[in-house]
Motif scaffolding. Structure first.
Motif, PDB file in Angstrom:
ATOM      1  N   LYS A  30      43.504 -52.870  61.242  1.00 33.69           N
ATOM      2  CA  LYS A  30      43.428 -53.595  59.971  1.00 33.69           C
ATOM      3  C   LYS A  30      44.048 -54.990  60.077  1.00 33.69           C
ATOM      4  N   LEU A  31      45.056 -55.122  60.941  1.00 35.02           N
ATOM      5  CA  LEU A  31      45.752 -56.392  61.094  1.00 35.02           C
ATOM      6  C   LEU A  31      45.164 -57.265  62.188  1.00 35.02           C
ATOM      7  N   GLY A  32      44.263 -56.699  62.992  1.00 38.36           N
ATOM      8  CA  GLY A  32      43.682 -57.453  64.090  1.00 38.36           C
ATOM      9  C   GLY A  32      44.689 -57.723  65.199  1.00 38.36           C
ATOM     10  N   THR A  33      45.514 -56.721  65.484  1.00 29.82           N
ATOM     11  CA  THR A  33      46.519 -56.857  66.541  1.00 29.82           C
ATOM     12  C   THR A  33      46.508 -55.617  67.408  1.00 29.82           C
ATOM     13  N   LEU A  34      47.398 -55.565  68.353  1.00 27.01           N
ATOM     14  CA  LEU A  34      47.491 -54.425  69.262  1.00 27.01           C
ATOM     15  C   LEU A  34      48.414 -53.349  68.697  1.00 27.01           C
ATOM     16  N   GLN A  35      48.107 -52.108  69.021  1.00 30.93           N
ATOM     17  CA  GLN A  35      48.919 -50.978  68.563  1.00 30.93           C
ATOM     18  C   GLN A  35      50.364 -51.124  69.038  1.00 30.93           C
ATOM     19  N   ARG A  36      50.559 -51.632  70.232  1.00 29.95           N
ATOM     20  CA  ARG A  36      51.925 -51.760  70.746  1.00 29.95           C
ATOM     21  C   ARG A  36      52.752 -52.737  69.916  1.00 29.95           C
ATOM     22  N   ASN A  37      52.091 -53.717  69.270  1.00 32.28           N
ATOM     23  CA  ASN A  37      52.828 -54.631  68.398  1.00 32.28           C
ATOM     24  C   ASN A  37      53.402 -53.886  67.202  1.00 32.28           C
ATOM     25  N   ILE A  38      52.636 -52.964  66.663  1.00 28.89           N
ATOM     26  CA  ILE A  38      53.129 -52.156  65.544  1.00 28.89           C
ATOM     27  C   ILE A  38      54.371 -51.393  66.000  1.00 28.89           C
ATOM     28  N   SER A  39      54.294 -50.801  67.182  1.00 29.99           N
ATOM     29  CA  SER A  39      55.436 -50.067  67.732  1.00 29.99           C
ATOM     30  C   SER A  39      56.652 -50.978  67.880  1.00 29.99           C
ATOM     31  N   TYR A  40      56.456 -52.160  68.444  1.00 36.76           N
ATOM     32  CA  TYR A  40      57.563 -53.105  68.613  1.00 36.76           C
ATOM     33  C   TYR A  40      58.205 -53.440  67.273  1.00 36.76           C
ATOM     34  N   TRP A  41      57.381 -53.710  66.277  1.00 37.27           N
ATOM     35  CA  TRP A  41      57.917 -54.076  64.951  1.00 37.27           C
ATOM     36  C   TRP A  41      58.670 -52.916  64.329  1.00 37.27           C
ATOM     37  N   GLU A  42      58.097 -51.720  64.404  1.00 39.87           N
ATOM     38  CA  GLU A  42      58.723 -50.553  63.787  1.00 39.87           C
ATOM     39  C   GLU A  42      60.024 -50.161  64.489  1.00 39.87           C
ATOM     40  N   LEU A  43      60.144 -50.481  65.739  1.00 35.18           N
ATOM     41  CA  LEU A  43      61.361 -50.176  66.497  1.00 35.18           C
ATOM     42  C   LEU A  43      62.358 -51.329  66.459  1.00 35.18           C
ATOM     43  N   GLY A  44      61.991 -52.419  65.812  1.00 39.83           N
ATOM     44  CA  GLY A  44      62.870 -53.571  65.703  1.00 39.83           C
ATOM     45  C   GLY A  44      63.042 -54.323  67.012  1.00 39.83           C
ATOM     46  N   GLN A  45      62.064 -54.183  67.900  1.00 42.21           N
ATOM     47  CA  GLN A  45      62.166 -54.809  69.217  1.00 42.21           C
ATOM     48  C   GLN A  45      61.579 -56.216  69.268  1.00 42.21           C
ATOM     49  N   ARG A  46      60.698 -56.509  68.348  1.00 42.77           N
ATOM     50  CA  ARG A  46      60.061 -57.828  68.314  1.00 42.77           C
ATOM     51  C   ARG A  46      59.847 -58.253  66.873  1.00 42.77           C
ATOM     52  N   GLU A  47      59.732 -59.550  66.696  1.00 42.72           N
ATOM     53  CA  GLU A  47      59.416 -60.125  65.391  1.00 42.72           C
ATOM     54  C   GLU A  47      57.941 -60.495  65.362  1.00 42.72           C
TER      55      GLU A  47
END
Length: 74
Positions: free
Chosen positions: A31-48
Motif C-alpha cells: 500500500k505504501l509502495g515500499t519494501l516489507q523490510r522497511n516496515i520491519s525496520y520502522w516497527e522495530l525502531g531501527q530506521r526512520e
C-alpha cells in the motif's frame, strides 16, 4: 528526522495500527509502495522514514502525523 523518544512511539503506533487494520507487513508495504523490510525496520525502531513516507503512512493508516510521532493521543 525525529528524535529517539518519538521514534519509539512511532514504532509502537505503526505496529499497533497495522495490526488493528488487519494488515500484514507485506500488505502495508504494498500500500505504501515500499519494501516489507522497511516496515520491519520502522516497527522495530531501527530506521526512520522520510517525510513523504511519513505522510503516506498517516494516510494509509488513517491517523495524523502528530499521532504517529506521539505528539497527540488521538
Amino acid at each position: 528526522m525525529f528524535h529517539n523518544i518519538n521514534m519509539n512511539k512511532f514504532a509502537e503506533r505503526v505496529r499497533e495500527l497495522r495490526m488493528e487494520k488487519g494488515l500484514s507487513r507485506k500488505e502495508l508495504a504494498e500500500k505504501l509502495g515500499t519494501l516489507q523490510r522497511n516496515i520491519s525496520y520502522w516497527e522495530l525502531g531501527q530506521r526512520e522514514c522520510g517525510f513523504d513516507m511519513l505522510i503516506k503512512i498517516s494516510d494509509v493508516l488513517d491517523v495524523s502525523v502528530d499521532y504517529l510521532l506521539g505528539k497527540t493521543d488521538y
